[in-house]
Design a protein around this motif. Structure first.
Motif, PDB file in Angstrom:
ATOM      1  N   SER A  30      -0.717  -7.804  -3.775  1.00 31.15           N
ATOM      2  CA  SER A  30       0.434  -7.080  -4.318  1.00 31.15           C
ATOM      3  C   SER A  30       0.430  -7.216  -5.829  1.00 31.15           C
ATOM      4  N   ASN A  46       7.398  -0.505  -7.447  1.00 32.60           N
ATOM      5  CA  ASN A  46       6.223  -0.097  -8.222  1.00 32.60           C
ATOM      6  C   ASN A  46       4.926  -0.260  -7.428  1.00 32.60           C
ATOM      7  N   ASP A  47       4.914  -1.254  -6.547  1.00 35.21           N
ATOM      8  CA  ASP A  47       3.722  -1.446  -5.708  1.00 35.21           C
ATOM      9  C   ASP A  47       3.541  -0.254  -4.757  1.00 35.21           C
ATOM     10  N   THR A  55       2.190   2.566  -6.632  1.00 32.70           N
ATOM     11  CA  THR A  55       0.760   2.373  -6.896  1.00 32.70           C
ATOM     12  C   THR A  55      -0.082   2.716  -5.662  1.00 32.70           C
ATOM     13  N   GLN A  74      -0.215   6.425  -5.501  1.00 25.56           N
ATOM     14  CA  GLN A  74      -1.077   6.928  -6.580  1.00 25.56           C
ATOM     15  C   GLN A  74      -2.553   6.750  -6.229  1.00 25.56           C
ATOM     16  N   LYS A  75      -2.899   5.557  -5.771  1.00 25.14           N
ATOM     17  CA  LYS A  75      -4.315   5.272  -5.471  1.00 25.14           C
ATOM     18  C   LYS A  75      -4.799   6.117  -4.285  1.00 25.14           C
ATOM     19  N   GLU A 100      -5.347   9.604  -5.645  1.00 17.85           N
ATOM     20  CA  GLU A 100      -6.532   9.623  -6.530  1.00 17.85           C
ATOM     21  C   GLU A 100      -7.821   9.480  -5.716  1.00 17.85           C
ATOM     22  N   TRP A 154       9.849   6.871  -5.167  1.00 16.46           N
ATOM     23  CA  TRP A 154       8.749   6.052  -5.685  1.00 16.46           C
ATOM     24  C   TRP A 154       7.391   6.591  -5.265  1.00 16.46           C
ATOM     25  N   GLY A 195       4.506   7.694  -7.923  1.00 12.43           N
ATOM     26  CA  GLY A 195       3.071   7.430  -7.770  1.00 12.43           C
ATOM     27  C   GLY A 195       2.260   8.705  -7.852  1.00 12.43           C
ATOM     28  N   ARG A 208       1.729   9.836 -11.284  1.00 14.57           N
ATOM     29  CA  ARG A 208       0.786   9.025 -12.080  1.00 14.57           C
ATOM     30  C   ARG A 208      -0.672   9.348 -11.748  1.00 14.57           C
TER      31      ARG A 208
END
Lengths: 348, 464
Positions: B109, B159-160, B163, B166-167, B170, B213, B217, B220
């Motif tokens: 995390s 925020n995790d 992320t 986002q990942k 991506e 959230w 992500g 981002r």
């Protein structure tokens, strides 16, 4: 030094004031563009049709300065004079957002632009309603009108949730008396000379040895009755035709073709040698008449497995058809015993 | 009576009465229920179909129902054994959920978070191998970032979660990674269900926060192809959820929900409802709407292995053939394991049960024959419904008998041009026959026997 600041301030003012005026003007233009400005019109606005004919009314949009994304169209009319047959979208609104509904005296649909990036910004047809003229109008034509907002609603970009429709123009329909299309009786003629899938060719050639041909349209199928259930996979087909005539029988669905000759009383029978599958089938019986034309009759039936009570897909545990006797007996027994249980102690 | 009075004790009579009541009351109730069902079934309207062959309407879409959603009954690449069978269904999209909890993607995390895409890549590769694109349900919370390590909980740090989203984007949409365009990323799966967290459209455990959230992500994500972010993927179409999402100010590229309803008309009503709700929100009226799971029941049922399920799918598709969703997604391609009792949702049985295709498997491609411009069809009944099209001068009529009784359906074609025609009658379960017919008047009627839960396509083509 003070003079330098003064010049800078004056310079800023000279640049800033025109820039501010320009930006305010731009915002005003933007606001003006977003203001409700859309018109819907039924076209042609006036038309004349005979009773029984069908015709289209187009729903034209003039979006003005709006960028239209969606239109919910609802029109009403006198159901005694007009019947809406269909409602669909037009080329200017390529998407149907919810299916059209036509009902007594009313039709509605929701249509939309191709996407948010391609709003409707020019005139064109966004929907088409097909009507049938039902009854002649008197002095006053039948009116087709848009329902008032918000039932008729046009949504556009930059105007939030506002209805940007400002004008909705209906149409007047004059209906003249008389029916233009006579009612025609449907005729089913089976021509058993064509190829039947997969490879079977039906050739109902009369049996020359008998020399008999039909003289009247008397070909009949007595069994199985139309739309009946048959509980055997090898049912016996029975029918009537002129005595001594050759009857060509085609049993669908996997075609089986035979010819049989009627007896002296005009009776014919046939039992398929290949068992029929469970499910829907039909039998077509035909004869050649004296005038060398073909007369035919057909009967649809369903082969059901013994005990399945109906279709090939007896998925539902609850019977889909059947008799009610068992239930009645159960109820009667239940009532008798209930009555006994309640009354006996009172009597005794 | 006197004899009975003398010989029988009152207590005995009462006892017999009570016993009689106990024994026969259930029978009485059963009989009444049977009668009610029989009366109900008998009170429907048989179909009497009329098709105007001269009035072509809009072109119908035969792509929207070629979409499937695989559940997570196994933490493996469930599609792998049936890739070729699913490819034959020409799927446009295949949805996958349990992304994070079944595929061991996330470890750690905060700054120590790491990603292992191996298992999930295998599952996505199977989707791609079928010819479909993925719809990825961003679910559930990776245990390593979830409160209490429970995958249906919010994260310890939002925020995790951002992320993780986002990942994921991506990785699959990234031009320098998997480079897939047009992926739908659906935030969570059935968030309203207790089993998946009992999220609410607001309040302490808010789906809107979860979505926000995820949108952060998505925002981002760098160097990515076109993708779509949406939700709420609820168990039904719920106004409060839809409005909460579109009023949240977050990026919403599509709206989604599930429908497990027997009544096919409910699906059309949902389309009308959501458009009515969205009219005041013009930015959202035109965005895609996805029914990301559907079936006649959300429970396991042996009927999923029968023609009932296929007829339901056909009847629903008929309802949505005009004004339907962007995609109607059938749940699910393959059964989970240990369902030899036949209750699985799959179109195909599990490999431990022979990988057999069930009746529903065949319905999608069968309906594709209907591609063309819609014709006006009237006279649908309580059980038999249908639609008609025309393509290259060939008229086609699809009829489905869902939950009905056998009907010998009259089908009247109007505005016909007299001449010789061939009528092909093709049943989903049954025969495929052609017969010549001679049309001598503008109106022509044929009768079509249709057994319960069967589907038929009539094809009328002129031969002269």
């Amino acid at each position: 030094m003070k003079k330098v600041f003064l010049f800078i301030a004056i310079g800023l003012l000279l640049i800033g004031i025109p820039a501010t005026i320009y930006l305010l003007g731009q915002q005003k233009d933007l606001r003006a563009k977003a203001a409700p400005a859309t018109t819907l019109s039924l076209t042609p606005a006036q038309s004349t049709h005979a009773v029984g004919t069908t015709f289209n009314l187009n729903i034209q949009i003039n979006p003005g300065s709006n960028q239209v994304r969606t239109a919910r169209i609802a029109v009403t009319f006198d159901p005694a004079k007009l019947k809406a047959m269909t409602i669909t979208n037009g080329p200017k609104a390529p998407r149907i957002l919810s299916s059209g509904v036509v009902e007594q005296g009313r039709a509605y649909i929701v249509v939309g632009a191709a996407s948010n990036a391609q709003p409707i910004t020019s005139n064109g047809t966004i929907a088409v309603i097909r009507f049938k003229a039902m009854e002649a109008t008197a002095a006053t034509p039948a009116a087709v009108v848009f329902e008032a907002a918000p039932k008729t609603f046009v949504g556009a970009s930059m105007e939030g949730g506002a209805n940007v429709l400002v004008t909705a123009n209906g149409a007047k329909i004059t209906i003249t008396g008389g029916s233009s299309t006579p009612t025609l009786t449907p005729t089913l003629t089976v021509t058993p000379t064509a190829t039947v899938t997969p490879t079977l060719t039906l050739t109902p050639t009369p049996d020359d040895t008998t020399g008999a041909t039909a003289t009247a349209s008397t070909i009949q199928i007595l069994s199985p009755a139309e739309n009946s259930d048959v509980t055997t996979t090898a049912p016996t087909f029975q029918g009537k035709a002129p005595p001594g005539s050759t009857v060509t029988i085609v049993v669908y669905s996997t075609p089986q073709t035979v010819t049989v000759t009627t007896d002296e009383n005009g009776n014919w029978t046939y039992t398929p040698t290949t068992p029929l599958e469970e499910g829907p089938h039909s039998i077509v019986a035909s004869i050649q008449t004296a005038s060398d034309s073909t007369e035919a009759t057909s009967s649809a039936f369903v082969v059901v497995a013994s005990g399945t009570g109906g279709g090939v897909a007896a998925d539902d545990a609850m019977p889909i058809s059947g008799n009610i006797e068992t239930t009645v007996i159960l109820i009667a027994l239940g009532l008798v015993f209930l009555a006994s249980g309640v009354l006996l102690p009172m009597i005794l | 009576m006197a004899f009975l009075t003398q010989r029988t004790q009152p207590k005995t009579i009462s006892l017999i009465s009570v016993l009689a009541l106990i024994v026969f009351m259930p029978l009485l109730l059963l009989a009444v229920q049977n009668i009610a069902v029989l009366i109900t079934r008998a009170s429907g309207t048989p179909a009497n179909i009329s098709v105007d062959v001269a009035n072509a309407l809009e072109t119908i879409d035969t792509d929207f129902y070629h979409a499937f959603a695989q559940g997570g009954e196994e933490a493996t690449d469930m599609l792998a054994p049936v890739v070729s069978d699913i490819r034959a269904l020409r799927p446009r999209y295949i949805r996958l959920d349990h992304l994070y909890d079944h595929h061991d993607v996330v470890s750690g995390s905060g700054g120590g978070m790491s990603f292992n895409w191996g298992k999930l890549d295998a599952a996505v590769n199977s989707i791609l191998a079928t010819g479909a694109k993925p719809i990825l349900a961003l679910s559930y919370m990776p245990a390593s970032i979830a409160q209490g390590g429970t995958v249906i909980n919010p994260p310890n740090d939002w925020n995790d979660w951002a992320t993780v989203v986002q990942k994921t984007i991506e990785h699959y949409s990234g031009r320098s990674d998997k480079n897939i365009s047009g992926i739908y990323y659906e935030v969570w799966n059935e968030p309203d269900l207790a089993q998946f967290g009992s999220w609410k459209p607001g309040g302490a455990k808010s789906y809107v926060t979860l979505y926000h959230w995820a949108a952060v992500g998505a925002g981002r994500a760098n160097n990515v192809n076109t993708f779509y972010l949406g939700g709420p993927a609820t168990t039904g179409l719920y106004k409060t959820w839809i409005l909460a999402l579109i009023n949240s100010g977050n990026r919403v590229d599509f709206l989604s929900w599930h429908t497990y309803q027997v009544n096919p008309a409910k699906y059309d009503q949902d389309q009308k409802d959501i458009i009515t709700w969205l009219l005041p929100y013009p930015n959202f009226t035109l965005i895609p709407k996805l029914i990301t799971e559907f079936g006649f029941t959300g429970d396991k049922s042996t009927l999923y292995g029968t023609s009932y399920s296929a007829a339901h799918a056909a009847a629903v598709i008929r309802q949505l053939i005009v004004g339907g969703p962007t995609y109607l997604i059938s749940f699910q391609p393959i059964d989970g394991p240990n369902q030899q009792n036949g209750t699985g949702w799959g179109l195909i049985t599990h490999s431990d049960n022979g990988l057999r295709k069930k009746p529903r498997y065949y319905v999608y491609n069968f309906i594709d024959a209907m591609a063309g411009a819609r014709l006006d069809l009237t006279g649908e009944g309580t059980w038999v419904t249908g639609f008609a099209t025309i393509r290259d001068s060939v008229v086609r009529v699809l009829l489905v008998n869902f939950r009905g009784v056998t009907e010998n359906v009259p089908v009247t074609f109007t505005n016909m041009i007299p001449g010789s025609y061939t009528l092909r009658t093709r049943y989903l379960y049954g025969t495929d026959t052609k017969s010549p017919i001679s049309v001598t008047a503008p109106t022509h009627q044929v009768k079509v026997p249709l057994t319960p839960n069967n589907v038929v396509i009539l094809e009328l083509s002129k031969t002269q």
